[in-house]
Write a protein that holds these residues in place. Structure first.
Motif, short mmCIF file in Angstrom:
data_model
loop_
_atom_site.label_atom_id
_atom_site.label_comp_id
_atom_site.label_asym_id
_atom_site.label_seq_id
_atom_site.Cartn_x
_atom_site.Cartn_y
_atom_site.Cartn_z
N GLY A 45 66.32 61.62 36.84
CA GLY A 45 65.18 61.75 35.95
C GLY A 45 65.66 62.10 34.55
N SER A 46 65.05 63.13 33.94
CA SER A 46 65.44 63.53 32.59
C SER A 46 66.69 64.39 32.57
CB SER A 46 64.29 64.31 31.93
OG SER A 46 64.03 65.52 32.65
N ALA A 47 67.17 64.82 33.76
CA ALA A 47 68.32 65.74 33.83
C ALA A 47 69.64 64.99 33.71
CB ALA A 47 68.27 66.52 35.13
N LYS A 48 70.60 65.68 33.07
CA LYS A 48 71.92 65.10 32.87
C LYS A 48 72.97 66.20 33.01
CE LYS A 48 74.62 62.66 29.29
NZ LYS A 48 74.58 62.17 27.90
N HIS A 49 74.05 65.88 33.71
CA HIS A 49 75.09 66.88 33.92
C HIS A 49 76.44 66.17 33.89
CE1 HIS A 49 76.29 70.94 35.13
NE2 HIS A 49 77.17 70.38 35.95
N GLU A 50 77.42 66.74 33.18
CA GLU A 50 78.76 66.14 33.12
C GLU A 50 79.54 66.52 34.37
OE1 GLU A 50 80.76 67.01 29.48
OE2 GLU A 50 79.61 65.48 28.40
N VAL A 51 80.15 65.53 34.99
CA VAL A 51 80.85 65.75 36.27
C VAL A 51 82.14 64.94 36.32
CG1 VAL A 51 78.72 66.20 37.56
CG2 VAL A 51 79.59 63.85 37.40
N LYS A 52 83.01 65.35 37.26
CA LYS A 52 84.15 64.53 37.66
C LYS A 52 83.99 64.19 39.13
CE LYS A 52 87.59 65.97 34.28
NZ LYS A 52 88.96 66.48 34.05
N VAL A 53 84.39 62.97 39.50
CA VAL A 53 84.20 62.49 40.87
C VAL A 53 85.48 62.72 41.68
CG1 VAL A 53 83.77 60.46 42.31
CG2 VAL A 53 82.51 60.77 40.17
N VAL A 54 85.30 63.31 42.87
CA VAL A 54 86.39 63.47 43.83
C VAL A 54 86.04 62.63 45.07
CG1 VAL A 54 87.56 65.09 45.38
CG2 VAL A 54 87.01 65.77 43.03
N PRO A 55 86.90 61.69 45.46
CA PRO A 55 86.60 60.86 46.64
C PRO A 55 86.72 61.67 47.93
CG PRO A 55 88.28 59.85 45.22
CD PRO A 55 88.14 61.27 44.79
N ILE A 56 85.85 61.37 48.91
CA ILE A 56 85.95 61.94 50.25
C ILE A 56 85.81 60.81 51.27
CG2 ILE A 56 85.15 64.29 49.72
CD1 ILE A 56 82.34 63.45 50.61
N SER A 67 74.35 74.84 42.53
CA SER A 67 73.65 75.22 41.29
C SER A 67 72.92 74.02 40.68
CB SER A 67 74.64 75.83 40.28
OG SER A 67 75.57 74.86 39.85
N ILE A 68 73.54 72.83 40.75
CA ILE A 68 72.85 71.62 40.28
C ILE A 68 71.66 71.31 41.19
CG2 ILE A 68 73.06 69.15 39.79
CD1 ILE A 68 76.00 69.49 39.39
N GLN A 83 73.23 54.57 41.68
CA GLN A 83 73.74 53.41 40.93
C GLN A 83 74.77 53.88 39.91
OE1 GLN A 83 70.22 52.83 37.61
NE2 GLN A 83 70.07 51.66 39.49
N TYR A 84 75.73 53.01 39.64
CA TYR A 84 76.77 53.31 38.66
C TYR A 84 76.70 52.30 37.53
CZ TYR A 84 81.32 53.81 36.42
OH TYR A 84 82.32 53.97 35.49
N LYS A 85 76.62 52.82 36.29
CA LYS A 85 76.58 51.96 35.11
C LYS A 85 77.87 52.18 34.31
CE LYS A 85 71.53 52.13 34.78
NZ LYS A 85 70.35 52.48 33.94
N PRO A 86 78.84 51.27 34.49
CA PRO A 86 80.14 51.48 33.83
C PRO A 86 80.06 51.50 32.32
CG PRO A 86 80.01 49.30 34.88
CD PRO A 86 78.81 50.06 35.32
N THR A 87 79.12 50.74 31.72
CA THR A 87 79.06 50.70 30.25
C THR A 87 78.68 52.05 29.67
OG1 THR A 87 76.78 49.88 30.47
CG2 THR A 87 78.51 48.24 30.11
N SER A 88 77.82 52.80 30.38
CA SER A 88 77.45 54.13 29.87
C SER A 88 78.17 55.25 30.61
CB SER A 88 75.93 54.33 30.02
OG SER A 88 75.52 54.15 31.36
N ARG A 89 79.08 54.85 31.53
CA ARG A 89 79.85 55.81 32.31
C ARG A 89 78.92 56.84 32.95
NH1 ARG A 89 85.22 55.52 31.09
NH2 ARG A 89 85.65 57.71 31.55
N ALA A 90 77.92 56.34 33.66
CA ALA A 90 76.91 57.23 34.23
C ALA A 90 76.60 56.85 35.68
CB ALA A 90 75.63 57.17 33.41
N LEU A 91 76.47 57.89 36.51
CA LEU A 91 75.96 57.75 37.87
C LEU A 91 74.51 58.22 37.86
CD1 LEU A 91 78.98 59.19 39.84
CD2 LEU A 91 77.97 56.96 40.31
N HIS A 92 73.62 57.38 38.38
CA HIS A 92 72.20 57.71 38.41
C HIS A 92 71.76 57.88 39.86
CE1 HIS A 92 71.19 56.51 34.14
NE2 HIS A 92 72.39 55.99 34.29
N ILE A 93 71.00 58.96 40.15
CA ILE A 93 70.37 59.11 41.45
C ILE A 93 68.86 59.14 41.24
CG2 ILE A 93 72.26 60.17 42.74
CD1 ILE A 93 71.09 62.91 42.10
N GLY A 94 68.14 58.59 42.21
CA GLY A 94 66.69 58.51 42.08
C GLY A 94 66.15 57.37 42.94
#
Length: 455
Positions: A45-56, A67-68, A83-94
């Motif tokens: 939604g309107s929320a945004k948080h900077e993260v690093k991805v760790v594979p499992i 906390s998130i 969904q992953y948008k490489p151009t904006s380097r963003a992972l979206h959930i929803g």
């Protein structure tokens, strides 16, 4: 843009308790080429948080810090689209869906939303099925600023908490007064302009607006009875002279309230039937002038749409009309979810269930009418409902995702439009089976929400 569905897991403690770390299935990370050594944005939604991805190794899972999860209203077991948008380097959930409802009763934990509580639970179940999240918000909880809103969601019981502003806002406010409140309009403007939230069924339609708009579509003229906003007694006299029956309908009315049926008798006297809370009241007048004089006060107090009376097919001398629920589907196209027949109650001339009307399948009602006019009626009704929904889309400003289209079939087999409702009652369109399952209309709302939120 890549997309799939994942199960949310909330990470409470341990090696990766840092809220800047999320864990995602290794197969997805490789398939989508998601970078793991750099910062990405996680959005909900309107929320945004900077993260690093760790594979499992665990398949189909997104693990996030508690906390998130607490800030965003997420819990373990939630199923969401990713969904992953490489151009904006963003992972979206929803998608995150916010439903505006008229009121909540905090003292009624089992039925906090009154008669629509069951519908709200159905929406929640449909979200689990299709990978979405939903919460419910009242006008009292809305403001025109900020990136969170307090809403209700179901977590084994109804809980109120803060959520991000949603991807999609579904307007189920049941009064124009609530809809037009300044804080509600400010909230909608803020959500649309700042966060590009999609809003659907954004306003009530009044009867005059609908008929004036649809007249602009040549292909729809065949479905429109003669109908005007009643501005003076001259129009009333003209219509009563032209047609043996006319109806006066409050332009903002619902549930059949306040409708007046005027019938001209063989001796040119007139009989009026008035719907009220107690049923129907009958009044006779010796001539047109007497009737107009009697109605002049009502016409000054209330704005009416005057409409040509129709000779409808009937079942046992009770008129029948049809409610088509027309919704946008998962591709954004108008489709018919259901059509039911509504048979007026005895001593009533309107078919609303609130006034003693009964539901029937279209096939059964057409068969019981014993009228040759019913031949091919089901196909004609479906064709008309879709055409009218497209006409509303073309001619009326606003975003609508579902419409209740009320139609009638006359004794000559012609389909007529009665009215269009942008807030169709969920009770009126209940499936005609006793099975306890998700209604197609509820599933369609979530599927369209995914489409419009681009998930």
């Amino acid at each position: 843009m890549k997309r799939t569905k994942v199960k949310i897991q909330v990470q409470h403690a341990g090696m990766y308790s840092d809220d800047r770390v999320i864990m995602l299935s290794d197969a997805l990370v490789k398939q989508w080429k998601i970078p793991t050594n750099t910062t990405l944005a996680l959005r909900f939604g309107s929320a945004k948080h900077e993260v690093k991805v760790v594979p499992i190794q665990q398949a189909g899972v997104l693990r996030i810090n508690d906390s998130i999860a607490a800030k965003w209203g997420l819990s373990t077991g939630s199923s969401l689209c990713l969904q992953y948008k490489p151009t904006s380097r963003a992972l979206h959930i929803g998608p995150l869906i916010g439903v505006m409802i008229s009121r909540a009763y905090s003292g009624k934990p089992d039925r906090p939303f009154g008669a629509i509580t069951t519908f709200c639970r159905e929406l929640d179940e449909a979200c689990k099925l299709y990978g979405a999240a939903v919460y419910y918000v009242t006008p009292d909880d809305l403001s025109g600023q900020g990136d969170t809103v307090k809403g209700w969601h179901y977590a084994g019981r109804w809980v109120k908490r803060a959520f991000p502003l949603p991807h999609v806002i579904y307007n189920r406010l049941t009064s124009r007064k609530l809809e037009n409140r300044s804080n509600v309009q400010q909230f909608l403007r803020h959500a649309k302009t700042q966060y590009h939230s999609a809003l659907f069924n954004e306003k009530y339609l009044n009867k005059t607006e609908v008929f004036d708009a649809l007249r602009k579509e040549n292909s729809l003229q065949i479905y429109l009875p003669e109908s005007y906003l009643l501005k003076n007694l001259q129009t009333l006299k003209s219509m009563c002279t032209k047609y043996p029956t006319v109806f006066l309908k409050p332009i903002t009315g619902s549930l059949g309230k306040g409708i007046i049926r005027i019938k001209r008798q063989a001796d040119n006297s007139f009989t009026c039937h008035f719907t009220n809370l107690g049923g129907v009241r009958k009044q006779s007048y010796g001539n047109l002038s007497q009737m107009c004089a009697a109605l002049s006060g009502k016409i000054k107090q209330q704005r009416y749409q005057i409409q040509q009376g129709l000779s409808l097919i009937s079942v046992g001398d009770r008129p029948v009309d049809f409610r088509a629920l027309v919704q946008r589907d998962e591709q954004g196209q108008w489709s018919i979810t259901s059509i039911v027949a509504r048979i007026a109650g005895s001593h009533h001339f309107v078919s609303n269930l609130a006034r003693g009307g009964t539901l029937s399948t279209v096939k059964e009602a057409l068969a019981r009418s014993n009228s040759t006019a019913s031949s091919g009626g089901a196909v004609k009704l479906r064709r008309a409902a879709i055409a009218i929904a497209k006409g509303i889309e073309t001619q009326i400003q606003g975003h609508f995702a579902e419409l209740g289209v009320d139609l009638a079939l006359d004794m000559q087999g012609r389909v007529w439009l009665i009215e269009v409702n942008s807030k169709p009652s969920k009770d009126d369109n209940t499936q005609l089976t006793g099975e306890n399952k998700l209604r197609p209309s509820v599933k369609q709302l979530i599927q369209y929400s995914r489409y419009v939120a681009k998930f």
